[in-house]
Scaffold this motif. Structure first.
Motif, short mmCIF file in Angstrom:
data_model
loop_
_atom_site.label_atom_id
_atom_site.label_comp_id
_atom_site.label_asym_id
_atom_site.label_seq_id
_atom_site.Cartn_x
_atom_site.Cartn_y
_atom_site.Cartn_z
N ALA A 27 0.82 -1.22 0.00
CA ALA A 27 0.00 0.00 0.00
C ALA A 27 0.85 1.26 0.00
O ALA A 27 0.31 2.38 -0.05
CB ALA A 27 -0.93 0.00 1.22
N GLY A 28 2.16 1.10 0.08
CA GLY A 28 3.06 2.24 0.00
C GLY A 28 3.51 2.78 1.33
O GLY A 28 4.12 3.86 1.40
N THR A 29 3.22 2.05 2.41
CA THR A 29 3.62 2.51 3.74
C THR A 29 5.07 2.15 4.03
O THR A 29 5.47 0.99 3.86
CB THR A 29 2.73 1.88 4.82
OG1 THR A 29 1.37 2.10 4.48
CG2 THR A 29 3.01 2.49 6.18
N ASP A 30 5.85 3.13 4.45
CA ASP A 30 7.24 2.87 4.83
C ASP A 30 7.27 2.08 6.14
O ASP A 30 6.51 2.39 7.07
CB ASP A 30 7.97 4.21 5.02
CG ASP A 30 9.46 4.02 5.20
OD1 ASP A 30 9.86 3.45 6.24
OD2 ASP A 30 10.21 4.45 4.31
N PRO A 31 8.12 1.04 6.24
CA PRO A 31 8.17 0.24 7.49
C PRO A 31 8.40 1.09 8.72
O PRO A 31 7.88 0.77 9.81
CB PRO A 31 9.34 -0.72 7.24
CG PRO A 31 9.42 -0.84 5.76
CD PRO A 31 9.01 0.50 5.21
N ALA A 32 9.15 2.17 8.58
CA ALA A 32 9.43 3.02 9.74
C ALA A 32 8.18 3.73 10.26
O ALA A 32 8.15 4.19 11.41
CB ALA A 32 10.49 4.06 9.38
N ILE A 34 5.12 2.27 10.24
CA ILE A 34 4.11 1.29 10.64
C ILE A 34 4.22 1.05 12.14
O ILE A 34 5.25 0.61 12.64
CB ILE A 34 4.28 -0.04 9.89
CG1 ILE A 34 4.15 0.17 8.37
CG2 ILE A 34 3.24 -1.06 10.35
CD1 ILE A 34 4.42 -1.08 7.56
N THR A 35 3.15 1.36 12.86
CA THR A 35 3.13 1.13 14.31
C THR A 35 2.57 -0.26 14.62
O THR A 35 3.18 -1.03 15.38
CB THR A 35 2.27 2.19 15.01
OG1 THR A 35 2.79 3.48 14.70
CG2 THR A 35 2.29 1.98 16.53
N ALA A 79 7.18 -2.79 16.01
CA ALA A 79 8.54 -2.57 16.57
C ALA A 79 8.90 -3.62 17.62
O ALA A 79 9.99 -4.21 17.57
CB ALA A 79 8.66 -1.16 17.12
N PRO A 80 8.01 -3.90 18.59
CA PRO A 80 8.34 -4.96 19.55
C PRO A 80 8.52 -6.32 18.89
O PRO A 80 9.33 -7.13 19.33
CB PRO A 80 7.14 -4.96 20.50
CG PRO A 80 6.60 -3.57 20.42
CD PRO A 80 6.80 -3.17 19.00
N LEU A 81 7.75 -6.58 17.83
CA LEU A 81 7.89 -7.87 17.13
C LEU A 81 9.27 -7.99 16.50
O LEU A 81 9.94 -9.03 16.64
CB LEU A 81 6.81 -8.01 16.07
CG LEU A 81 6.91 -9.25 15.18
CD1 LEU A 81 6.71 -10.51 16.02
CD2 LEU A 81 5.89 -9.20 14.04
#
Length: 409
Positions: A27-32, A34-35, A79-81
């Protein structure tokens, strides 16, 4: 801990997780940015694995979790994952691609570039086809990166061809396609380029775009483009004429079926004798008519309605010739019969409940496909009982056709 990437990518219980991550990245979301990741359809194994990685001992004792269920699915903090698995952020996309089996394609970016591509094509068509503003709006519809070069080729070819209309002397569609596109079949009328050419010619002529095959050919002929007037023929048997033209003489001198093409019917149309004409779908009916020395005037469309067939039917209507039509009792045959009846007022014969009952338990072996809307309900019910098509080669249909006595006009 650092998890084994092979195990993570191949564990079926984790597939819903990687698919959800793959979808977010696509969908174009940067991993950084993504919460959380929502997993819509987690398996019990998915839930157990995630909670074993993310829930603390205290949370388990208090029956709480870091991976709660929501109305949209399982909510997973990203992030925790990654920290629990010992995965750097840069490895998330390769892992998701490997687990899902295909690369991440940024749909947002692709939509933007596709929109820009289509705008570029619109601008290009406006530049190359200023004389066809109506067609310009249609040429870029549905275009993408895979078809852009084909669309530009079509625009260029239409620009070249339509600036020279009408052609004098007339030229064949295949010749024009060869000269302007390098391929004699490029503008075949069943193809998209062929349909766009018809739209262009109609716009230049200030006319509605025709749909009937004979009307399409007539429109092209007005612009000096000759299409399909020799290769397709309609068969006439025991049809007599009252005129003195070459086609009239050919019909009157014939002892066997005469094949007429579109050129015959448009350039030298015969004056048909005032006798009812029975039109059938299959040439085998004419063979049977010859075998039984039937004198009834008949014509055969060879199982379809092409321009030449429409031309004959329209000629008969224009000359006041009563028409009868008989086709196969299958989905296609019933649809063609309905078209002939609606357009030309033909009376249908050997296409009723009685003929189905006469055929009895001996139809064809071909299963009956879905009948077209508008099919006579009584006929439809009778056919569905047997569940199989009945073709004109059936003795019941041949007997009805060969003894059919058309009423005088």
């Amino acid at each position: 801990m650092t998890a084994d990437v092979d195990i993570l990518a191949t564990d079926p219980d984790l597939t819903p997780l990687w698919q959800a991550i793959h979808d977010r990245l696509s969908a174009g979301t940067d991993p950084a940015h993504i919460t959380n990741i929502t997993v819509p359809t987690p398996t019990p194994g998915t839930v157990a694995a995630l909670r074993s990685w993310l829930d603390t001992s205290a949370q388990r004792r208090q029956n709480r979790t870091s991976v709660p269920h929501t109305p949209k699915g399982l909510k997973v903090p990203l992030a925790p994952l990654l920290k629990a698995l010992g995965l750097p952020e840069r490895d998330l996309q390769p892992l998701a691609e490997r687990a899902v089996g295909h690369p991440v394609i940024n749909r947002k970016e692709r939509r933007l570039t596709t929109a820009q591509l289509r705008q570029d094509l619109k601008d290009y068509s406006a530049h190359r086809l200023p004389h066809l503003p109506g067609l310009q709006a249609r040429l870029a519809i549905g275009a993408d990166h895979d078809t852009a070069s084909d669309t530009r080729r079509l625009i260029d070819t239409l620009a070249s061809l339509t600036r020279r209309l009408p052609h004098q002397p007339p030229r064949t569609l295949a010749k024009l396609a060869h000269d302007h596109a390098g391929d004699p079949h490029y503008f075949d009328l069943a193809t998209l380029p062929g349909q766009r050419l018809v739209a262009a010619v109609a716009e230049l002529a200030g006319r509605p775009e025709p749909t009937r095959p004979d009307h399409i050919r007539a429109l092209l002929t007005e612009q000096g483009i000759i299409a399909d007037r020799l290769w397709a023929t309609v068969l006439l048997h025991q049809v007599r004429a009252t005129g003195d033209g070459p086609i009239d003489r050919r019909l009157n001198e014939a002892n066997s079926p005469v094949a007429l093409n579109l050129l015959d019917l448009t350039h030298s149309p015969p004056r048909l004798a005032p006798e009812p004409l029975t039109v059938v779908e299959n040439p085998s009916v004419l063979e049977a008519a010859m075998e039984h020395a039937t004198t009834q005037p008949m014509a055969c469309t060879s199982g379809q309605l092409r321009a030449v067939d429409h031309a004959l039917l329209q000629l008969a209507v224009d000359q006041g010739i009563p028409l009868y039509y008989a086709g196969d009792l299958d989905a296609a045959g019933i649809q063609i019969a309905a078209t002939v009846s609606q357009l030309y007022g033909a009376e249908l014969i050997a296409m009723d409940e009685g003929i189905v009952q006469t055929a009895g338990s001996d139809p064809s072996v071909t299963p009956l496909s879905t009948l077209p809307e508008g099919c006579d309900p009584t006929l439809a019910d009778a056919l569905r009982v047997g569940g199989r098509a009945i073709y004109q080669e059936h003795d019941a249909i041949l007997a009805r056709l060969l003894r059919h006595q058309c009423r005088e006009p």
